[in-house]
Design a protein around this motif. Structure first.
Motif, PDB file in Angstrom:
ATOM      1  N   GLN A  46       0.782  -1.087  -0.004  1.00  0.00           N
ATOM      2  CA  GLN A  46       0.271  -0.215   0.216  1.00  0.00           C
ATOM      3  C   GLN A  46       0.840   1.303   0.158  1.00  0.00           C
ATOM      4  N   ASN A  47       0.615   2.025  -0.989  1.00  0.00           N
ATOM      5  CA  ASN A  47       1.370   3.405  -0.978  1.00  0.00           C
ATOM      6  C   ASN A  47       2.888   3.010  -1.217  1.00  0.00           C
ATOM      7  N   ASP A  48       3.309   1.868  -2.040  1.00  0.00           N
ATOM      8  CA  ASP A  48       4.587   1.587  -2.236  1.00  0.00           C
ATOM      9  C   ASP A  48       5.360   0.998  -1.169  1.00  0.00           C
ATOM     10  N   ILE A  49       4.720   0.752  -0.059  1.00  0.00           N
ATOM     11  CA  ILE A  49       5.246   0.045   1.118  1.00  0.00           C
ATOM     12  C   ILE A  49       4.744  -1.404   1.309  1.00  0.00           C
ATOM     13  N   ILE A  50       5.532  -2.286   1.668  1.00  0.00           N
ATOM     14  CA  ILE A  50       5.040  -3.751   1.763  1.00  0.00           C
ATOM     15  C   ILE A  50       4.690  -4.084   3.206  1.00  0.00           C
ATOM     16  N   PHE A  51       3.540  -4.524   3.667  1.00  0.00           N
ATOM     17  CA  PHE A  51       3.121  -4.665   5.090  1.00  0.00           C
ATOM     18  C   PHE A  51       3.112  -6.292   5.225  1.00  0.00           C
ATOM     19  N   ILE A  52       3.302  -6.734   6.338  1.00  0.00           N
ATOM     20  CA  ILE A  52       3.024  -8.041   6.966  1.00  0.00           C
ATOM     21  C   ILE A  52       2.133  -7.894   7.986  1.00  0.00           C
ATOM     22  N   GLU A  53       0.949  -8.423   8.020  1.00  0.00           N
ATOM     23  CA  GLU A  53      -0.332  -8.101   9.213  1.00  0.00           C
ATOM     24  C   GLU A  53      -0.626  -9.415   9.740  1.00  0.00           C
ATOM     25  N   GLY A  54      -0.884  -9.592  11.027  1.00  0.00           N
ATOM     26  CA  GLY A  54      -1.225 -10.810  11.593  1.00  0.00           C
ATOM     27  C   GLY A  54      -1.645 -10.669  13.031  1.00  0.00           C
ATOM     28  N   LYS A  55      -1.911 -11.465  13.615  1.00  0.00           N
ATOM     29  CA  LYS A  55      -2.446 -11.449  14.957  1.00  0.00           C
ATOM     30  C   LYS A  55      -1.366 -11.958  15.949  1.00  0.00           C
ATOM     31  N   CYS A  56      -1.252 -11.330  17.065  1.00  0.00           N
ATOM     32  CA  CYS A  56      -0.177 -11.453  18.167  1.00  0.00           C
ATOM     33  C   CYS A  56      -0.703 -13.025  18.735  1.00  0.00           C
ATOM     34  N   ARG A  57       0.230 -13.932  18.751  1.00  0.00           N
ATOM     35  CA  ARG A  57      -0.122 -15.133  19.454  1.00  0.00           C
ATOM     36  C   ARG A  57      -0.256 -15.289  20.844  1.00  0.00           C
ATOM     37  N   LYS A  58      -0.080 -14.289  21.645  1.00  0.00           N
ATOM     38  CA  LYS A  58      -0.472 -14.074  23.177  1.00  0.00           C
ATOM     39  C   LYS A  58      -1.904 -13.455  23.232  1.00  0.00           C
ATOM     40  N   CYS A  59      -1.976 -12.280  22.719  1.00  0.00           N
ATOM     41  CA  CYS A  59      -3.374 -11.478  22.869  1.00  0.00           C
ATOM     42  C   CYS A  59      -4.323 -11.632  21.863  1.00  0.00           C
ATOM     43  N   GLY A  60      -3.869 -11.809  20.691  1.00  0.00           N
ATOM     44  CA  GLY A  60      -4.825 -11.893  19.508  1.00  0.00           C
ATOM     45  C   GLY A  60      -4.895 -10.565  18.830  1.00  0.00           C
ATOM     46  N   ASN A  61      -4.447  -9.387  19.315  1.00  0.00           N
ATOM     47  CA  ASN A  61      -4.505  -8.122  18.722  1.00  0.00           C
ATOM     48  C   ASN A  61      -3.704  -8.115  17.380  1.00  0.00           C
ATOM     49  N   THR A  62      -3.993  -7.142  16.460  1.00  0.00           N
ATOM     50  CA  THR A  62      -3.242  -6.924  15.236  1.00  0.00           C
ATOM     51  C   THR A  62      -1.811  -6.522  15.216  1.00  0.00           C
ATOM     52  N   ILE A  63      -1.097  -7.186  14.893  1.00  0.00           N
ATOM     53  CA  ILE A  63       0.635  -6.781  14.590  1.00  0.00           C
ATOM     54  C   ILE A  63       0.602  -6.422  13.058  1.00  0.00           C
ATOM     55  N   LEU A  64       1.494  -5.113  13.074  1.00  0.00           N
ATOM     56  CA  LEU A  64       1.765  -4.668  11.542  1.00  0.00           C
ATOM     57  C   LEU A  64       3.171  -4.550  11.542  1.00  0.00           C
ATOM     58  N   THR A  65       3.771  -5.195  10.386  1.00  0.00           N
ATOM     59  CA  THR A  65       5.008  -5.207  10.490  1.00  0.00           C
ATOM     60  C   THR A  65       5.432  -4.431   8.880  1.00  0.00           C
ATOM     61  N   GLU A  66       5.964  -3.294   8.887  1.00  0.00           N
ATOM     62  CA  GLU A  66       6.488  -2.516   7.690  1.00  0.00           C
ATOM     63  C   GLU A  66       7.815  -3.274   7.051  1.00  0.00           C
ATOM     64  N   ILE A  67       7.844  -3.702   5.896  1.00  0.00           N
ATOM     65  CA  ILE A  67       8.949  -4.200   5.309  1.00  0.00           C
ATOM     66  C   ILE A  67       9.860  -3.215   4.651  1.00  0.00           C
ATOM     67  N   THR A  68      11.295  -3.135   5.268  1.00  0.00           N
ATOM     68  CA  THR A  68      12.214  -2.064   4.777  1.00  0.00           C
ATOM     69  C   THR A  68      13.349  -2.745   3.738  1.00  0.00           C
ATOM     70  N   GLU A  69      13.541  -2.131   3.065  1.00  0.00           N
ATOM     71  CA  GLU A  69      14.986  -2.586   2.053  1.00  0.00           C
ATOM     72  C   GLU A  69      15.858  -3.333   2.714  1.00  0.00           C
ATOM     73  N   GLU A  70      16.236  -2.971   4.083  1.00  0.00           N
ATOM     74  CA  GLU A  70      17.312  -3.972   4.894  1.00  0.00           C
ATOM     75  C   GLU A  70      16.726  -5.152   4.875  1.00  0.00           C
ATOM     76  N   GLU A  71      15.710  -5.460   4.893  1.00  0.00           N
ATOM     77  CA  GLU A  71      15.056  -6.704   5.443  1.00  0.00           C
ATOM     78  C   GLU A  71      14.932  -7.552   4.209  1.00  0.00           C
ATOM     79  N   PHE A  72      15.246  -7.235   3.113  1.00  0.00           N
ATOM     80  CA  PHE A  72      15.097  -8.061   1.881  1.00  0.00           C
ATOM     81  C   PHE A  72      16.244  -8.916   1.806  1.00  0.00           C
TER      82      PHE A  72
END
Length: 72
Positions: A46-72
């Protein structure tokens, strides 16, 4: 395509080590803890940014990770 359009990507196309790192190396804003883990990942761009979204294994709330160039 609008600037705010969400483009679905396939998280399962990533290599196994990369997927494992994204699912285990997390931060939950609700729990205020690191590396609790993420389940049900969804990858999108979205808006040229890659995200990985999921649920926390402990509480179930949404976790959002923004992927940066360093992570590739």
């Amino acid at each position: 395509m609008s600037d705010n359009e969400r483009i679905e990507r396939d998280f399962n196309l990533r290599d196994e080590d990369e997927k494992k790192a994204f699912l285990e190396e997390t931060w939950c804003d609700n729990c205020q803890e690191v590396n609790l883990g993420m389940k049900n990942p969804i990858e999108y761009e979205q808006n040229d940014i890659i995200f990985i979204e999921g649920k926390c294994r402990k509480c179930g709330n949404t976790i959002l990770t923004e992927i940066t160039e360093e992570e590739f």
